[in-house]
Design an enzyme around this catalytic site. Sequence first.
Site, PDB file in Angstrom:
ATOM      1  N   TRP A  29     -12.509  19.249 -36.518  1.00 19.28           N
ATOM      2  CA  TRP A  29     -13.085  20.405 -35.830  1.00 19.28           C
ATOM      3  C   TRP A  29     -13.258  21.527 -36.840  1.00 19.28           C
ATOM      4  O   TRP A  29     -12.343  21.812 -37.620  1.00 19.28           O
ATOM      5  CB  TRP A  29     -12.114  20.789 -34.727  1.00 19.28           C
ATOM      6  CG  TRP A  29     -12.538  21.781 -33.707  1.00 19.28           C
ATOM      7  CD1 TRP A  29     -13.284  21.532 -32.601  1.00 19.28           C
ATOM      8  CD2 TRP A  29     -12.177  23.160 -33.646  1.00 19.28           C
ATOM      9  NE1 TRP A  29     -13.414  22.683 -31.857  1.00 19.28           N
ATOM     10  CE2 TRP A  29     -12.744  23.695 -32.479  1.00 19.28           C
ATOM     11  CE3 TRP A  29     -11.425  24.001 -34.473  1.00 19.28           C
ATOM     12  CZ2 TRP A  29     -12.599  25.027 -32.109  1.00 19.28           C
ATOM     13  CZ3 TRP A  29     -11.276  25.323 -34.112  1.00 19.28           C
ATOM     14  CH2 TRP A  29     -11.863  25.827 -32.935  1.00 19.28           C
ATOM     15  N   HIS A 105     -13.226  24.260 -28.371  1.00 19.08           N
ATOM     16  CA  HIS A 105     -14.665  23.999 -28.264  1.00 19.08           C
ATOM     17  C   HIS A 105     -15.484  25.218 -28.676  1.00 19.08           C
ATOM     18  O   HIS A 105     -15.136  26.353 -28.348  1.00 19.08           O
ATOM     19  CB  HIS A 105     -15.024  23.605 -26.821  1.00 19.08           C
ATOM     20  CG  HIS A 105     -16.440  23.155 -26.665  1.00 19.08           C
ATOM     21  ND1 HIS A 105     -16.965  22.101 -27.362  1.00 19.08           N
ATOM     22  CD2 HIS A 105     -17.463  23.640 -25.896  1.00 19.08           C
ATOM     23  CE1 HIS A 105     -18.244  21.933 -27.022  1.00 19.08           C
ATOM     24  NE2 HIS A 105     -18.559  22.869 -26.142  1.00 19.08           N
ATOM     25  N   TRP A 106     -16.566  24.961 -29.418  1.00 19.98           N
ATOM     26  CA  TRP A 106     -17.545  25.978 -29.820  1.00 19.98           C
ATOM     27  C   TRP A 106     -18.858  25.759 -29.079  1.00 19.98           C
ATOM     28  O   TRP A 106     -19.263  24.631 -28.839  1.00 19.98           O
ATOM     29  CB  TRP A 106     -17.857  25.884 -31.314  1.00 19.98           C
ATOM     30  CG  TRP A 106     -16.757  26.187 -32.261  1.00 19.98           C
ATOM     31  CD1 TRP A 106     -16.054  25.277 -33.030  1.00 19.98           C
ATOM     32  CD2 TRP A 106     -16.233  27.474 -32.611  1.00 19.98           C
ATOM     33  NE1 TRP A 106     -15.137  25.929 -33.810  1.00 19.98           N
ATOM     34  CE2 TRP A 106     -15.221  27.283 -33.572  1.00 19.98           C
ATOM     35  CE3 TRP A 106     -16.523  28.771 -32.179  1.00 19.98           C
ATOM     36  CZ2 TRP A 106     -14.492  28.334 -34.123  1.00 19.98           C
ATOM     37  CZ3 TRP A 106     -15.805  29.823 -32.730  1.00 19.98           C
ATOM     38  CH2 TRP A 106     -14.800  29.608 -33.689  1.00 19.98           C
ATOM     39  N   ASP A 122     -24.817  24.455 -25.418  1.00 24.66           N
ATOM     40  CA  ASP A 122     -23.482  23.859 -25.420  1.00 24.66           C
ATOM     41  C   ASP A 122     -23.619  22.357 -25.658  1.00 24.66           C
ATOM     42  O   ASP A 122     -24.234  21.646 -24.858  1.00 24.66           O
ATOM     43  CB  ASP A 122     -22.785  24.136 -24.083  1.00 24.66           C
ATOM     44  CG  ASP A 122     -21.301  23.825 -24.117  1.00 24.66           C
ATOM     45  OD1 ASP A 122     -20.873  23.027 -24.965  1.00 24.66           O
ATOM     46  OD2 ASP A 122     -20.568  24.380 -23.277  1.00 24.66           O
ATOM     47  N   CYS A 166     -18.465  19.962 -32.368  1.00 21.36           N
ATOM     48  CA  CYS A 166     -19.100  21.097 -31.696  1.00 21.36           C
ATOM     49  C   CYS A 166     -19.481  22.217 -32.662  1.00 21.36           C
ATOM     50  O   CYS A 166     -20.551  22.817 -32.539  1.00 21.36           O
ATOM     51  CB  CYS A 166     -18.208  21.634 -30.587  1.00 21.36           C
ATOM     52  SG  CYS A 166     -16.512  22.009 -31.092  1.00 21.36           S
TER      53      CYS A 166
END
Length: 218
Positions: A29, A105-106, A122, A166
């Site tokens: 991530w 989460h991004w 998204d 993400c």
Amino acid sequence: MAEEDEIVLSFNDSIIRKSDMQLLDGPYWLNDRLIEFCFEYFEKEQFNHSADKLCLIGPDVTQFIKLAPAEEIAPFLEPLNLPEKQFIFLAVNDNQSSDKAGGTHWSLLVYIRNIQEFRHYDSQKGSNTEEARNLAYKLQPYVHAPMGRMKFLEQDSPQQQNGYDCGVFVIATTEHLCKELCEGYNISLMDMVNSSSVSKKRQQLKELIHHTAREYGS
């Protein structure tokens, strides 16, 4: 700081260390420092021809806007001249803590002035909707968006196929939309950003950071 986590790049307000670079090897991530650098590079270098109409707000400031009391936001936003900008990008994180990094989460929130609309991209559809919508409401008076019924739309976005890409999707989507909005690029986002191109983007980002470090003497 231990020698093994040495600084690889210092670029404006961004600092990238060896440990940040290792995240680009995957499957990891991406942290806020890597996204912050990309946003700064896009605004100050790659798309500096559109600096008068483009504003990319990095993860740290976005997180502050999202969680701070409304009366504390103005001093941070006024220097950005948001009412003068045509396109405003924000990297949204689902972290609800104001005093430590984190989140899982991004996603990407974009304000487009000529249609007076907030758009949310998204790569894990629905995951950050509430965070992005609440952020748009807080931003509304500072971008001089029309009061009343706010235009907030969930956009069709390329979807990640794993639990860690993400941040790369946010970077790739931001770059594509900057080309589209500032340079008239007319190939669709869905055709250009996908799992294959995102996988390649990790290596491209490593090369960009090393190139920028050589150019700026970091």
